[in-house]
Design an enzyme around this catalytic site. Structure first.
Site, PDB file in Angstrom:
ATOM      1  N   ASP A  35      18.755 -24.767   7.518  1.00  0.00           N
ATOM      2  CA  ASP A  35      18.072 -25.896   8.206  1.00  0.00           C
ATOM      3  C   ASP A  35      18.770 -27.154   8.255  1.00  0.00           C
ATOM      4  O   ASP A  35      19.958 -27.243   7.577  1.00  0.00           O
ATOM      5  CB  ASP A  35      17.017 -25.966   6.671  1.00  0.00           C
ATOM      6  CG  ASP A  35      16.193 -24.684   6.106  1.00  0.00           C
ATOM      7  OD1 ASP A  35      15.834 -23.627   6.687  1.00  0.00           O
ATOM      8  OD2 ASP A  35      15.193 -24.546   5.095  1.00  0.00           O
ATOM      9  N   HIS A  86      11.618 -27.718  11.046  1.00  0.00           N
ATOM     10  CA  HIS A  86      11.604 -27.461   9.835  1.00  0.00           C
ATOM     11  C   HIS A  86      11.054 -29.360   9.649  1.00  0.00           C
ATOM     12  O   HIS A  86      11.340 -29.918   8.693  1.00  0.00           O
ATOM     13  CB  HIS A  86      13.458 -27.808   9.786  1.00  0.00           C
ATOM     14  CG  HIS A  86      13.067 -27.705   8.524  1.00  0.00           C
ATOM     15  ND1 HIS A  86      12.660 -26.800   6.763  1.00  0.00           N
ATOM     16  CD2 HIS A  86      14.561 -28.427   7.482  1.00  0.00           C
ATOM     17  CE1 HIS A  86      13.163 -27.183   5.994  1.00  0.00           C
ATOM     18  NE2 HIS A  86      14.356 -27.785   5.966  1.00  0.00           N
ATOM     19  N   HIS A  90      10.951 -34.782   7.277  1.00  0.00           N
ATOM     20  CA  HIS A  90      11.406 -33.695   6.023  1.00  0.00           C
ATOM     21  C   HIS A  90      11.199 -34.413   5.004  1.00  0.00           C
ATOM     22  O   HIS A  90      11.806 -35.105   4.015  1.00  0.00           O
ATOM     23  CB  HIS A  90      13.307 -33.954   5.908  1.00  0.00           C
ATOM     24  CG  HIS A  90      13.404 -32.824   4.752  1.00  0.00           C
ATOM     25  ND1 HIS A  90      13.763 -32.859   3.698  1.00  0.00           N
ATOM     26  CD2 HIS A  90      13.885 -31.796   5.673  1.00  0.00           C
ATOM     27  CE1 HIS A  90      14.405 -31.190   3.319  1.00  0.00           C
ATOM     28  NE2 HIS A  90      14.330 -31.009   4.303  1.00  0.00           N
ATOM     29  N   HIS A 181      22.153 -24.376   4.821  1.00  0.00           N
ATOM     30  CA  HIS A 181      22.215 -25.444   5.472  1.00  0.00           C
ATOM     31  C   HIS A 181      23.432 -26.207   6.068  1.00  0.00           C
ATOM     32  O   HIS A 181      24.540 -25.918   5.986  1.00  0.00           O
ATOM     33  CB  HIS A 181      21.343 -26.911   4.151  1.00  0.00           C
ATOM     34  CG  HIS A 181      20.328 -26.461   3.834  1.00  0.00           C
ATOM     35  ND1 HIS A 181      20.410 -25.114   2.297  1.00  0.00           N
ATOM     36  CD2 HIS A 181      19.780 -26.583   3.462  1.00  0.00           C
ATOM     37  CE1 HIS A 181      18.996 -25.268   1.795  1.00  0.00           C
ATOM     38  NE2 HIS A 181      18.612 -26.067   2.125  1.00  0.00           N
TER      39      HIS A 181
END
Length: 213
Positions: A35, A86, A90, A181
């Site tokens: 991510d 994603h 964010h 990540h």
């Protein structure tokens, strides 16, 4: 005394066509997902590592970072990895209206389609924050939400060697989707320890399977 189920356990009760928590449970299969990228410093090192070991993964990208680093997205696709959504910025999803949440998803989908000509992409909400209205909207649209079944904790301020040791003590099981990540060097350091051992054990490291039509 009852134990309250976690959000991940509750999502795992839903059909996989709506929420994917685990991948196919073929022997030795483990599904890598990253991510928060692409990151100009850390994503290339991670891609180098995956390429050395012949491993494919899913990258859940942030729309703003896609716009900033399009060459990295092109490299991710060219090297056989799978793109995921994603969100665009964010944000804290719980603070947004449903329309604002869907705008974040749809804006990033349009960006991703420009690189892989695919879509709609699996969506992983920032911080795993899933609301009932978003789930219902996805169900109506035939969209898929991607979660995870094993959290690497690579976002915590802990030494990578300590997190790698945790993964060795409590290894993921067949079908686990591993959350990592690529906006720091932690995931690459963990995997530099673990990938050779996993592959020697016969593990098969995959991207998440394609979304069913």
């Amino acid at each position: 005394m009852s134990i309250r189920p976690t959000r991940r356990q509750l999502l795992g009760l839903l059909p996989e066509r709506l929420v994917l928590v685990r991948g196919p449970r073929e022997p030795g299969a483990l599904y890598l997902s990253f991510d928060d990228g692409p990151h100009p410093e850390h994503t290339p090192h991670l891609l180098d590592l995956l390429a050395r070991h012949g491993v494919r993964a899913s990258f859940f990208l942030v729309g703003q970072r896609i716009e900033q680093h399009p060459a990295l997205v092109e490299r991710i696709v060219a090297e056989g990895h799978v793109l995921g959504n994603h969100s665009y910025s964010h944000p804290m999803f719980r603070r947004l209206s449903l329309r604002e949440q869907l705008d974040e998803v749809e804006r990033t989908d349009r960006l991703l389609a420009g690189f892989d000509r695919a879509g709609p992409h699996r969506f992983r909400p920032p911080r795993g924050d899933v609301s009932l209205p978003l789930l219902l909207a996805f169900a109506r649209r035939g969209r898929n939400l991607a979660y995870w079944s094993y959290d690497s904790l690579d976002y915590q301020p802990r030494p990578p060697a300590e997190l790698a040791a945790r993964l060795q003590r409590r290894p993921p099981v067949d079908g686990d989707v591993l959350l990592m990540h690529d906006d720091s060097n932690c995931a690459a350091q963990i995997l530099a320890h673990l990938l050779p051992a996993w592959l020697a054990e016969g593990r098969k490291l995959h991207a998440l399977p394609a979304v069913a039509a």
